[in-house]
Design a protein around this motif. Structure first.
Motif, PDB file in Angstrom:
ATOM      1  N   ASP A 129       6.918 -17.702  20.130  1.00 39.63           N
ATOM      2  CA  ASP A 129       6.872 -18.334  18.807  1.00 39.63           C
ATOM      3  C   ASP A 129       7.384 -17.278  17.817  1.00 39.63           C
ATOM      4  O   ASP A 129       8.026 -16.306  18.230  1.00 39.63           O
ATOM      5  CB  ASP A 129       5.446 -18.813  18.474  1.00 39.63           C
ATOM      6  N   VAL A 130       7.087 -17.462  16.556  1.00 42.34           N
ATOM      7  CA  VAL A 130       7.591 -16.539  15.532  1.00 42.34           C
ATOM      8  C   VAL A 130       7.229 -15.083  15.896  1.00 42.34           C
ATOM      9  O   VAL A 130       6.094 -14.788  16.265  1.00 42.34           O
ATOM     10  CB  VAL A 130       7.002 -16.902  14.150  1.00 42.34           C
ATOM     11  N   GLY A 194      14.440 -21.185   5.904  1.00 41.85           N
ATOM     12  CA  GLY A 194      14.151 -20.374   7.098  1.00 41.85           C
ATOM     13  C   GLY A 194      15.283 -20.554   8.096  1.00 41.85           C
ATOM     14  O   GLY A 194      15.371 -21.585   8.765  1.00 41.85           O
ATOM     15  N   GLY A 196      16.061 -18.783  10.880  1.00 42.40           N
ATOM     16  CA  GLY A 196      15.830 -17.929  12.046  1.00 42.40           C
ATOM     17  C   GLY A 196      16.409 -18.590  13.285  1.00 42.40           C
ATOM     18  O   GLY A 196      17.460 -19.239  13.234  1.00 42.40           O
ATOM     19  N   HIS A 197      15.710 -18.449  14.404  1.00 45.06           N
ATOM     20  CA  HIS A 197      16.193 -18.990  15.684  1.00 45.06           C
ATOM     21  C   HIS A 197      16.475 -20.489  15.593  1.00 45.06           C
ATOM     22  O   HIS A 197      17.535 -20.958  15.984  1.00 45.06           O
ATOM     23  CB  HIS A 197      15.148 -18.758  16.783  1.00 45.06           C
ATOM     24  N   ALA A 216      17.943 -21.228   2.566  1.00 45.28           N
ATOM     25  CA  ALA A 216      17.058 -20.301   1.846  1.00 45.28           C
ATOM     26  C   ALA A 216      16.308 -19.470   2.878  1.00 45.28           C
ATOM     27  O   ALA A 216      15.912 -19.985   3.935  1.00 45.28           O
ATOM     28  CB  ALA A 216      16.067 -21.085   0.983  1.00 45.28           C
ATOM     29  N   ILE A 218      13.957 -15.381   3.236  1.00 50.36           N
ATOM     30  CA  ILE A 218      13.531 -14.161   2.545  1.00 50.36           C
ATOM     31  C   ILE A 218      14.382 -12.962   2.975  1.00 50.36           C
ATOM     32  O   ILE A 218      14.229 -11.880   2.443  1.00 50.36           O
ATOM     33  CB  ILE A 218      12.030 -13.857   2.782  1.00 50.36           C
ATOM     34  N   LEU A 252       7.665 -20.926   7.787  1.00 54.72           N
ATOM     35  CA  LEU A 252       6.260 -21.008   8.194  1.00 54.72           C
ATOM     36  C   LEU A 252       5.644 -22.307   7.667  1.00 54.72           C
ATOM     37  O   LEU A 252       6.295 -23.056   6.936  1.00 54.72           O
ATOM     38  CB  LEU A 252       5.494 -19.792   7.673  1.00 54.72           C
ATOM     39  N   ALA A 272      11.336 -27.902  11.354  1.00 50.98           N
ATOM     40  CA  ALA A 272      10.769 -27.368  12.598  1.00 50.98           C
ATOM     41  C   ALA A 272       9.412 -26.710  12.422  1.00 50.98           C
ATOM     42  O   ALA A 272       8.662 -26.587  13.390  1.00 50.98           O
ATOM     43  CB  ALA A 272      11.726 -26.328  13.173  1.00 50.98           C
ATOM     44  N   ASN A 274       5.700 -25.562  12.050  1.00 45.99           N
ATOM     45  CA  ASN A 274       4.453 -26.215  12.446  1.00 45.99           C
ATOM     46  C   ASN A 274       3.528 -26.323  11.244  1.00 45.99           C
ATOM     47  O   ASN A 274       3.525 -25.448  10.379  1.00 45.99           O
ATOM     48  CB  ASN A 274       3.754 -25.379  13.531  1.00 45.99           C
ATOM     49  N   GLY A 304      11.176 -27.617  21.941  1.00 49.86           N
ATOM     50  CA  GLY A 304      10.833 -26.340  22.567  1.00 49.86           C
ATOM     51  C   GLY A 304       9.832 -26.514  23.689  1.00 49.86           C
ATOM     52  O   GLY A 304       9.965 -25.921  24.770  1.00 49.86           O
TER      53      GLY A 304
END
Ligand code: NAD
Length: 366
Positions: A129-130, A194, A196-197, A216, A218, A252, A272, A274, A304
């Motif tokens: 996970d993250v 976010g 990320g992946h 967007a 951080i 997040l 995505a 949670n 996933g």
């Protein structure tokens, strides 16, 4: 050594652990501590009626241990309903590691965490996970078989994030079909928070479809990279007030909360992350009242878990894609049920998932 002993008054005011707001009849919560490696982890096992509790491990710099506990309780519960609604024979679990994944994650710490997972004899099966990568799961695999999401070269199904993103894309298209009458996202304005992946892969699907993508994050370097790669526009203003058609939370959880909900201009929320609703009793209803269509997170981000389940069941890529594509049809069904019953969409999804668990419980007692 200093030992802090809570006074009787302090103990009383800290409240009962079982009375935690996020505690929802979890079967087991395991606190793991190892001084040598600095490991501080909590494994939450919410429900094992449908099968072993499977869910990823998150590493995060929590502000407090209570915050970490709250997160693992919420996340593990979410996994129960995610697997149930997706038709998988899995229960719900999750683990959190307290610390900064960039600076505090070591192979020794991951191995020690794997030993704690192993001590549960398969009742909990972990994944990424993250803050985790496939390589971290490979290290966990050195000490326990109760891990999924390991490298393809080691017999695993590999990184689940692209499949998760594909499922989110399917759920988003279904929501668009319901709300706009067409699932074609060409020209639609979509903000991905976010990148990320999962977020990156979602941006790729959206760009290929011709959507107008805003991003967007951080992490400014990441924004530059993804913006160039997919010609996406960096969104620097208040994400929640963005004048877009679709808001896709992929960072997040809890971004739909008291502070943000009234600012939202998007017609659809589909992402995505949670636990997007900070308080599902309050914010799901408010979204319904505001006419914002919410594609329940645990329903559309199940790609996933479908991917890692394949590792346990031994089914192939074609079946993974078929099951993930099916998120489109399940989402349409849930949205229709919610409208027919005049209830928030996530309640409709929760009811169906809970029914499956209750039916299995009855079968097991027969
Ligand atoms: P990731 O760590 O790869 O990416 C998260 C991204 O969000 C990072 O780029 C980070 O910089 C950014 N971010 C963090 N806080 C932010 C903020 N306040 N505003 C904007 N950006 C912020 O994680 P991921 O694997 O892509 O997962 C994203 C979300 O999807 C998580 O909530 C995760 O639980 C959920 N999810 C992931 C999977 C999966 O297969 N990876 C499956 C189901 C659900």
């Amino acid at each position: 050594m200093q030992v802090d002993v809570l006074s009787a008054k302090e103990l009383k005011s800290s409240g009962p652990v079982f009375g935690q707001l996020s505690f929802d009849d979890h079967e087991q919560v395991v606190f793991c501590n190892d001084k040598d490696t600095g490991l501080k982890a909590i494994i939450g096992i919410h429900n094992t009626v449908l099968g072993p509790a499977l869910g990823g491990t998150r590493m995060w710099k929590y502000n407090s241990e209570w915050e970490a506990l709250n997160d693992v309780l919420r996340l593990s519960r979410g996994m129960t309903y995610k697997s149930a609604i997706t038709g998988l024979n899995l229960g719900g679990g999750k683990a959190v590691l307290i610390g900064d994944a960039k600076t505090e994650k070591t192979p020794q710490l991951m191995r020690r965490f794997g030993e704690f997972v192993h001590s549960l004899s398969g009742k909990y099966i972990t994944a990424e996970d993250v803050g985790m990568d496939t390589e971290d799961m490979d290290i966990v695999r050195e000490v326990t078989p109760y891990v999924t999401g390991i490298s393809e070269s080691k017999g695993g199904a590999g990184n689940p994030s692209p499949i998760t993103a594909y499922g989110v894309f399917m759920g988003m298209k279904a929501a668009a079909k319901y709300k706009f009458g067409s699932d074609d996202l060409d020209g639609k304005k979509v903000l991905v928070q976010g990148i990320g992946h999962v977020g990156e892969s979602l941006v790729e699907h959206l760009s290929n479809e011709g959507a107008q993508v805003f991003i967007a994050d951080i992490n400014p370097a990441r924004l530059e990279e993804i913006s160039k790669k997919y010609s996406a526009s960096i969104y620097n203003d208040d994400v929640y007030a963005a004048p877009v058609d679709i808001y896709a939370p992929c960072a997040l959880g809890a971004t739909i909360n008291d502070d943000t909900i009234n600012k939202l201009k998007a017609s659809i929320i589909a992402g995505a992350a949670n636990n997007q609703l900070a308080d599902e009793k309050v914010h799901g209803k408010l979204l319904q009242e505001r006419g914002i269509l919410y594609a329940p997170d645990f329903l559309i981000n199940a790609g996933g878990i479908i991917n890692v389940y394949a590792e346990l069941e031994g089914y192939d890529r074609k079946e993974i894609m078929r099951k993930t594509e099916n998120i489109y049809h399940t989402t349409l069904e849930i949205l229709k049920t919610a409208e027919d019953k005049n209830i928030p969409t996530h309640y409709a999804a929760l009811q169906i998932a809970q029914q499956r668990i209750d039916d299995r419980k009855k079968e097991n007692f027969r």
